[in-house]
Design a protein around this motif. Structure first.
Motif, PDB file in Angstrom:
ATOM      1  N   THR A 283      55.347  36.465 -14.499  1.00 43.18           N
ATOM      2  CA  THR A 283      54.462  36.966 -15.549  1.00 43.18           C
ATOM      3  C   THR A 283      55.075  36.733 -16.926  1.00 43.18           C
ATOM      4  OG1 THR A 283      53.582  38.653 -14.054  1.00 43.18           O
ATOM      5  CG2 THR A 283      53.248  38.999 -16.412  1.00 43.18           C
ATOM      6  N   ASP A 284      56.391  36.884 -17.021  1.00 39.54           N
ATOM      7  CA  ASP A 284      57.075  36.650 -18.305  1.00 39.54           C
ATOM      8  C   ASP A 284      56.928  35.204 -18.760  1.00 39.54           C
ATOM      9  OD1 ASP A 284      57.851  39.263 -18.494  1.00 39.54           O
ATOM     10  OD2 ASP A 284      59.911  38.938 -17.838  1.00 39.54           O
ATOM     11  N   THR A 285      57.133  34.249 -17.843  1.00 38.96           N
ATOM     12  CA  THR A 285      56.991  32.841 -18.237  1.00 38.96           C
ATOM     13  C   THR A 285      55.540  32.509 -18.555  1.00 38.96           C
ATOM     14  OG1 THR A 285      56.721  32.045 -15.941  1.00 38.96           O
ATOM     15  CG2 THR A 285      58.972  32.185 -16.804  1.00 38.96           C
ATOM     16  N   ALA A 286      54.607  33.173 -17.848  1.00 36.42           N
ATOM     17  CA  ALA A 286      53.183  32.950 -18.119  1.00 36.42           C
ATOM     18  C   ALA A 286      52.808  33.436 -19.506  1.00 36.42           C
ATOM     19  CB  ALA A 286      52.336  33.652 -17.058  1.00 36.42           C
ATOM     20  N   VAL A 287      53.324  34.606 -19.884  1.00 33.17           N
ATOM     21  CA  VAL A 287      53.065  35.132 -21.232  1.00 33.17           C
ATOM     22  C   VAL A 287      53.618  34.177 -22.278  1.00 33.17           C
ATOM     23  CG1 VAL A 287      53.683  36.968 -22.847  1.00 33.17           C
ATOM     24  CG2 VAL A 287      52.919  37.552 -20.537  1.00 33.17           C
ATOM     25  N   GLU A 289      54.100  30.925 -21.955  1.00 27.52           N
ATOM     26  CA  GLU A 289      53.261  29.716 -21.981  1.00 27.52           C
ATOM     27  C   GLU A 289      52.043  29.914 -22.865  1.00 27.52           C
ATOM     28  OE1 GLU A 289      53.489  27.347 -17.767  1.00 27.52           O
ATOM     29  OE2 GLU A 289      52.482  29.278 -17.749  1.00 27.52           O
ATOM     30  N   LEU A 290      51.358  31.033 -22.651  1.00 32.04           N
ATOM     31  CA  LEU A 290      50.144  31.304 -23.414  1.00 32.04           C
ATOM     32  C   LEU A 290      50.468  31.588 -24.876  1.00 32.04           C
ATOM     33  CD1 LEU A 290      47.102  31.659 -23.435  1.00 32.04           C
ATOM     34  CD2 LEU A 290      47.427  34.031 -22.690  1.00 32.04           C
ATOM     35  N   LYS A 291      51.567  32.289 -25.107  1.00 29.66           N
ATOM     36  CA  LYS A 291      51.963  32.626 -26.477  1.00 29.66           C
ATOM     37  C   LYS A 291      52.220  31.375 -27.287  1.00 29.66           C
ATOM     38  CE  LYS A 291      55.236  35.558 -29.018  1.00 29.66           C
ATOM     39  NZ  LYS A 291      56.399  36.455 -28.885  1.00 29.66           N
ATOM     40  N   GLU A 292      52.790  30.355 -26.630  1.00 28.68           N
ATOM     41  CA  GLU A 292      53.110  29.101 -27.332  1.00 28.68           C
ATOM     42  C   GLU A 292      51.843  28.380 -27.774  1.00 28.68           C
ATOM     43  OE1 GLU A 292      54.107  25.074 -28.155  1.00 28.68           O
ATOM     44  OE2 GLU A 292      53.052  25.610 -26.292  1.00 28.68           O
ATOM     45  N   ILE A 293      50.724  28.620 -27.067  1.00 26.87           N
ATOM     46  CA  ILE A 293      49.460  27.949 -27.389  1.00 26.87           C
ATOM     47  C   ILE A 293      48.572  28.788 -28.295  1.00 26.87           C
ATOM     48  CG2 ILE A 293      47.323  27.016 -26.417  1.00 26.87           C
ATOM     49  CD1 ILE A 293      48.826  26.284 -23.917  1.00 26.87           C
ATOM     50  N   ASP A 322      37.418  28.345 -10.771  1.00 25.71           N
ATOM     51  CA  ASP A 322      38.017  29.658 -11.006  1.00 25.71           C
ATOM     52  C   ASP A 322      36.953  30.500 -11.702  1.00 25.71           C
ATOM     53  OD1 ASP A 322      39.356  31.926 -11.810  1.00 25.71           O
ATOM     54  OD2 ASP A 322      41.108  30.870 -12.605  1.00 25.71           O
ATOM     55  N   PHE A 323      36.374  31.471 -10.969  1.00 27.72           N
ATOM     56  CA  PHE A 323      35.287  32.245 -11.573  1.00 27.72           C
ATOM     57  C   PHE A 323      35.724  33.628 -12.047  1.00 27.72           C
ATOM     58  CE2 PHE A 323      34.739  32.481  -6.921  1.00 27.72           C
ATOM     59  CZ  PHE A 323      34.696  33.853  -6.686  1.00 27.72           C
ATOM     60  N   PHE A 324      37.019  33.893 -12.054  1.00 29.07           N
ATOM     61  CA  PHE A 324      37.619  35.003 -12.790  1.00 29.07           C
ATOM     62  C   PHE A 324      38.701  34.390 -13.669  1.00 29.07           C
ATOM     63  CE2 PHE A 324      36.039  37.595  -9.170  1.00 29.07           C
ATOM     64  CZ  PHE A 324      35.463  38.651  -9.862  1.00 29.07           C
ATOM     65  N   ALA A 325      38.319  33.558 -14.605  1.00 25.68           N
ATOM     66  CA  ALA A 325      39.249  32.617 -15.239  1.00 25.68           C
ATOM     67  C   ALA A 325      40.296  33.254 -16.135  1.00 25.68           C
ATOM     68  CB  ALA A 325      38.467  31.562 -16.027  1.00 25.68           C
ATOM     69  N   GLY A 326      40.069  34.488 -16.589  1.00 23.19           N
ATOM     70  CA  GLY A 326      41.092  35.159 -17.387  1.00 23.19           C
ATOM     71  C   GLY A 326      41.528  34.342 -18.589  1.00 23.19           C
ATOM     72  N   SER A 327      42.821  34.079 -18.681  1.00 26.08           N
ATOM     73  CA  SER A 327      43.348  33.346 -19.831  1.00 26.08           C
ATOM     74  C   SER A 327      43.187  31.840 -19.699  1.00 26.08           C
ATOM     75  CB  SER A 327      44.831  33.681 -20.028  1.00 26.08           C
ATOM     76  OG  SER A 327      45.608  33.115 -18.987  1.00 26.08           O
ATOM     77  N   GLY A 328      42.694  31.355 -18.555  1.00 20.65           N
ATOM     78  CA  GLY A 328      42.490  29.914 -18.384  1.00 20.65           C
ATOM     79  C   GLY A 328      43.651  29.177 -17.749  1.00 20.65           C
ATOM     80  N   THR A 329      44.498  29.882 -16.999  1.00 27.19           N
ATOM     81  CA  THR A 329      45.666  29.249 -16.375  1.00 27.19           C
ATOM     82  C   THR A 329      45.267  28.130 -15.417  1.00 27.19           C
ATOM     83  OG1 THR A 329      46.971  31.281 -16.538  1.00 27.19           O
ATOM     84  CG2 THR A 329      47.715  29.638 -14.973  1.00 27.19           C
TER      85      THR A 329
END
Length: 396
Positions: A283-287, A289-293, A322-329
């Motif tokens: 989860t930390d690396t995912a945050v 990744e998204l933060k960088e974008i 993906d039909f619960f796409a959330g942040s778009g991962t």
């Protein structure tokens, strides 16, 4: 990307229960969803159960998920598979629901994913460090999913090197599983001839050779893993050696098992059912990744590494949903996978127009809905990674 090529990523903002019926039956190869975890907070998808106080929290969650999983089954190809992320709150209920909708015989795996290596330190009790990933086939007999990866192949497991620099290891040619023996696999119990000095192995006698029969370590009869024709086809991949067994010195036959890094796709290894954070991200690396974008605009995104591993199990031209796409991962991972291996995967991401929390980082950054976050990430991915992006949301 040329004008005629299909964009790697497409997006629809809206309720997934409205969008799923618009998709053609059997048009999707791989579904991944990360639905609401039902941690006690209200969730956006209440349908006609809103206000029904007779339902427990779990019953309401299952009632929300059932029609969506049923609709996903319709659009899933007969050769396809669905992966669902979940935590302990609804893991048991989801397993039963998936068994009902997809059939318990179509369960492929219940994977433990170590998304929080440090463990959650808030509250009482254990420091939870995992979630689950349920994988089901539309039809296990026809599913094309390959539950293997090249990522976990370790060159150190292949300590031997031939004159051409190719790495290999020796594996016993006999089958080491006692379920396979002359009574259960009669045609695989036969003599071969080998020379422990030169290493040569043949199915017929030759000068300097000794007869070798397959035996277990305790001396009881065993069977070979290869048939006579296969041994005749690949004699150079076998070697005869003298070994010290439990009953003393004996001659045995081994297979040269090659690393084969130079073959298309590389060597693959069966996936385990525990996926560690160092393999798929956290989860930390995912945050990060998204933060960088986009910045810190989503609390618990999934890491692209998790989705990349899932994508590796399916063909490189898979149609992904993906039909619960959330942040778009998922869409982000599809673009990364295509860029890495030249694949032609496509992804349709669907997300609700649920408002972001007042005062949240997302709202302060100008994202009024969760769908706005998904859309913005996929657009940014198209600009950075390539593959294109199309917004299919109907205009009002």
């Amino acid at each position: 990307m040329t004008v005629d090529e299909t964009p790697w990523n497409a997006f629809v903002a809206g309720d997934n229960l409205d969008v799923l019926p618009t998709l053609a039956p059997g048009s999707i190869d791989l579904v991944y969803i990360d639905p609401p975890y039902n941690t006690g907070n209200d969730f956006a998808y209440r349908d006609d159960i809103r206000g029904d106080e007779s339902l427990s929290r779990h019953e309401a969650w299952v009632a929300m998920m059932r029609p969506r999983l049923e609709a996903a089954r319709v659009v899933l190809a007969a050769t396809g598979a669905i992966f669902v992320s979940i935590d302990d709150h609804e893991a048991a209920h989801l397993r039963l629901l998936m068994d009902e909708v997809y059939g318990e015989d179509n369960l492929l795996a219940q994977v433990v994913v170590n998304l929080n290596p440090k463990g959650r330190q808030l509250g009482k009790g254990f420091a939870t460090s995992h979630e689950y990933l349920l994988a089901y086939a539309r039809d296990a007999r026809r599913c094309v999913l390959d539950a293997s990866t090249s990522d976990t192949v370790d060159e150190r497991d292949f300590p031997l090197v031939d004159a051409e620099g190719r790495r290999f290891r020796h594996l016993p040619l006999r089958n080491t599983n006692k379920k396979f023996n002359p009574a259960t696999a009669r045609t695989l119990h036969f003599p071969v001839w080998g020379d422990p000095v030169t290493g040569t192995v043949r199915t017929a006698p030759f000068e300097g050779a000794v007869e070798v029969l397959p035996v277990f370590g305790d001396g009881t009869p065993a069977v070979w893993r290869w048939s006579r024709p296969r041994i005749d086809e690949r004699p150079d991949d076998l070697v005869c050696r003298t070994i010290n067994g439990a009953l003393g010195e004996r001659v045995d036959v081994f297979q040269r098992d090659w690393l084969h890094r130079d073959t298309p796709g590389g060597r693959r290894k069966k996936l385990r059912t525990i996926w560690m954070a160092e393999e798929v991200g956290s989860t930390d690396t995912a945050v990060a990744e998204l933060k960088e974008i986009l910045g810190h605009v989503f609390e618990s995104p999934k890491p692209t590494g998790l989705l990349l591993r899932i994508l590796q199990t399916m063909p490189s031209d898979a149609r992904v949903l993906d039909f619960f796409a959330g942040s778009g991962t998922t869409g982000h991972a599809v673009a990364l996978a295509n860029a890495a291996d030249g694949g032609s995967r496509t992804c349709l991401s669907v997300n609700s127009t649920e408002p972001t929390r007042v005062g949240s980082n997302a709202r302060l950054a100008g994202y009024a809905t969760v769908a706005d976050i998904t859309r913005a990430r996929l657009r940014a991915v198209a600009e950075r990674v390539g593959g294109g992006f199309v917004d299919l949301t109907p205009s009002r």
